[in-house]
Enzyme design. Structure first.
Site, PDB file in Angstrom:
ATOM      1  CG  ASP A 147      -0.685   0.192 -12.021  1.00 24.12           C
ATOM      2  OD1 ASP A 147      -0.330   0.388 -13.186  1.00 24.12           O
ATOM      3  OD2 ASP A 147      -1.473  -0.680 -11.535  1.00 24.12           O
TER       4      ASP A 147
ATOM      5  CE  LYS B  61      -4.826   0.046 -15.237  1.00 25.29           C
ATOM      6  NZ  LYS B  61      -4.161  -1.422 -14.716  1.00 25.29           N
TER       7      LYS B  61
ATOM      8  CB  ILE C 193      -7.099  -7.246  -4.064  1.00 25.13           C
ATOM      9  CG1 ILE C 193      -7.195  -8.637  -3.536  1.00 25.13           C
ATOM     10  CG2 ILE C 193      -8.477  -6.618  -3.461  1.00 25.13           C
ATOM     11  CD1 ILE C 193      -6.987  -8.810  -2.064  1.00 25.13           C
TER      12      ILE C 193
ATOM     13  CB  THR D 109      -4.974  -6.245  -0.316  1.00 21.77           C
ATOM     14  OG1 THR D 109      -5.711  -5.510  -1.193  1.00 21.77           O
ATOM     15  CG2 THR D 109      -5.656  -6.668   0.875  1.00 21.77           C
ATOM     16  CB  ALA D 110      -5.366  -0.805   0.156  1.00 21.91           C
TER      17      ALA D 110
ATOM     18  N   GLY E  49       0.057  -1.434  -7.133  1.00 19.95           N
ATOM     19  CA  GLY E  49      -0.362  -1.387  -5.734  1.00 19.95           C
ATOM     20  C   GLY E  49      -1.106  -2.267  -4.892  1.00 19.95           C
TER      21      GLY E  49
ATOM     22  N   PRO F 166       0.772  -1.273  -0.034  1.00 21.21           N
ATOM     23  CG  PRO F 166       0.021  -0.955   2.325  1.00 21.21           C
ATOM     24  CD  PRO F 166       0.857  -1.942   1.217  1.00 21.21           C
TER      25      PRO F 166
ATOM     26  CG  MET G 259     -11.040   2.499  -6.306  1.00 21.12           C
ATOM     27  SD  MET G 259     -10.972   1.215  -8.053  1.00 21.12           S
ATOM     28  CE  MET G 259     -11.234  -0.168  -7.339  1.00 21.12           C
TER      29      MET G 259
HETATM   30  N1  SAH Z   1      -4.897  -3.503  -5.865  1.00 23.27           N
HETATM   31  C1  SAH Z   1      -4.875  -2.607  -4.729  1.00 23.27           C
HETATM   32  C2  SAH Z   1      -6.220  -1.800  -4.928  1.00 23.27           C
HETATM   33  C3  SAH Z   1      -6.166  -0.765  -6.135  1.00 23.27           C
HETATM   34  S1  SAH Z   1      -7.907  -0.107  -6.191  1.00 23.27           S
HETATM   35  C4  SAH Z   1      -4.721  -3.251  -3.480  1.00 23.27           C
HETATM   36  O1  SAH Z   1      -4.643  -4.522  -3.459  1.00 23.27           O
HETATM   37  O2  SAH Z   1      -4.806  -2.484  -2.496  1.00 23.27           O
HETATM   38  C5  SAH Z   1      -7.137   1.470  -5.624  1.00 23.27           C
HETATM   39  C6  SAH Z   1      -7.734   1.652  -4.063  1.00 23.27           C
HETATM   40  O3  SAH Z   1      -7.170   1.214  -3.088  1.00 23.27           O
HETATM   41  C7  SAH Z   1      -7.892   3.113  -3.638  1.00 23.27           C
HETATM   42  O4  SAH Z   1      -8.895   3.900  -4.478  1.00 23.27           O
HETATM   43  C8  SAH Z   1      -8.033   2.853  -2.428  1.00 23.27           C
HETATM   44  O5  SAH Z   1      -9.557   2.593  -2.041  1.00 23.27           O
HETATM   45  C9  SAH Z   1      -7.285   1.957  -1.931  1.00 23.27           C
HETATM   46  N2  SAH Z   1      -5.961   2.023  -1.552  1.00 23.27           N
HETATM   47  C10 SAH Z   1      -4.831   1.798  -2.120  1.00 23.27           C
HETATM   48  N3  SAH Z   1      -3.775   2.071  -1.468  1.00 23.27           N
HETATM   49  C11 SAH Z   1      -4.202   2.855  -0.333  1.00 23.27           C
HETATM   50  C12 SAH Z   1      -3.595   3.499   0.518  1.00 23.27           C
HETATM   51  N4  SAH Z   1      -2.247   3.707   0.776  1.00 23.27           N
HETATM   52  N5  SAH Z   1      -4.462   4.416   1.448  1.00 23.27           N
HETATM   53  C13 SAH Z   1      -5.594   4.263   1.439  1.00 23.27           C
HETATM   54  N6  SAH Z   1      -6.262   3.444   0.463  1.00 23.27           N
HETATM   55  C14 SAH Z   1      -5.478   2.862  -0.553  1.00 23.27           C
END
Ligand code: SAH
Length: 266
Positions: free
Chosen positions: A37, A59, A95, A120-121, A90, A14, A173
């Site tokens: 990305d 992206k 996911i 994942t976030a 990211g 993240p 998102m």
């Molecule tokens: N594949 C990524 C998600 C991509 S969708 C994963 O697994 O985390 C992008 C969304 O992820 C953003 O709109 C937000 O909702 C979330 N996100 C990703 N990184 C973040 C962060 N550092 N802080 C808060 N939300 C985050």
């Protein structure tokens, strides 16, 4: 299998570079080219050795500097040119990351690939915000949904199923449609005073948390001026966040002060 021309689909986590996996770091250090990305933080890009080519493919929310089919083609052509490619995404590529589509395209073109999951976030942002996603007696499960939809369409989710006080809901998102998320969940029966949180720039030196209740979430997030990336967490477990708070973003100063751009959304 010829490892020289492999594509590694790699999750970058993240934002906090310490959350990269050992495997992700090793692959970055041995790549010929990294295709990344915008959600990948500068602090992570700084770990790529100077001689490695970098290709940014966009992206950012709402705009793609390269359409998905062009990204797919790029991965194939780099690999056919014999380059060792790291496709860095990211969080976790599988996911809400379109990693599945890229893997499918590579498989269809008989390009060797492997897949390195990332943190994942949902789990990272909640951990750094002091929110256990499940907790005995408070939440028996967790669901990850996307709050993204086409601008001209309503958010099409199973609101009745999601309005469940016994589980945690994590919305990726979710910022643009946060009003809709709130009202649909309340209409579907979720208590308006259910604890709710938003985490902006989670795990980075610029992380901010907003801890509130479902009915107040959109207003509070707007008042605080939150901008993408924001993770929304709804459920009783959010009430634990005050007690379990541990992360002090300002202590991670290099990330906070390094030229302003911590998570590239520009
Ligand atoms: N594949 C990524 C998600 C991509 S969708 C994963 O697994 O985390 C992008 C969304 O992820 C953003 O709109 C937000 O909702 C979330 N996100 C990703 N990184 C973040 C962060 N550092 N802080 C808060 N939300 C985050």
């Amino acid at each position: 299998m010829n490892t020289e021309s492999m594509v590694h689909l790699v999750g970058a986590g993240p934002g906090d570079p310490d959350l990269l996996t050992v495997k992700a770091l090793r692959l970055l250090q041995n790549a010929d080219v990294v295709v990344y990305d915008r959600l990948v933080s500068d602090a992570i890009l700084d770990l790529i050795p100077p001689g490695v080519s970098r290709i940014a493919v966009g992206k950012a929310p709402g705009r793609h500097s390269l359409p998905q089919d062009r990204i797919n083609e790029l991965l194939v052509s780099l690999s056919r040119a014999g380059r060792t490619v790291v496709r860095l995404k990211g969080g976790d590529p599988y996911i809400f990351g379109r990693g599945g589509e890229e893997a499918q395209h590579l498989a269809q073109h008989r390009i060797a690939f492997d897949m390195v999951p990332g943190i994942t976030a949902a789990s990272a942002c909640s951990a750094y915000a002091g929110i256990p996603l499940t907790y005995r007696g408070l939440s028996s499960g967790v669901r990850f949904v996307t709050g993204h939809c086409r601008a001209d369409r309503p958010l099409d989710l199973d609101w009745r199923g999601l309005a469940d006080a016994d589980t945690t809901l994590v919305v990726y998102m979710g910022l643009a449609n946060i009003d809709q998320v709130r009202s649909k969940l309340i209409d579907a029966g979720l208590n308006p005073t259910t604890p709710a949180a938003a985490v902006e720039n989670g795990t980075t030196g610029r992380q901010r948390r907003c801890l509130t209740t479902l009915d107040r979430l959109p207003d509070e997030v707007q008042k605080a001026g939150f901008q993408s990336p924001v993770m929304v967490v709804i459920g009783r477990v959010v009430a634990l966040a005050e007690t379990l708070d541990w992360f002090e973003p300002q202590l991670r100063a290099p990330a906070a002060t390094a030229g302003g751009r911590q998570l590239g959304h520009g």
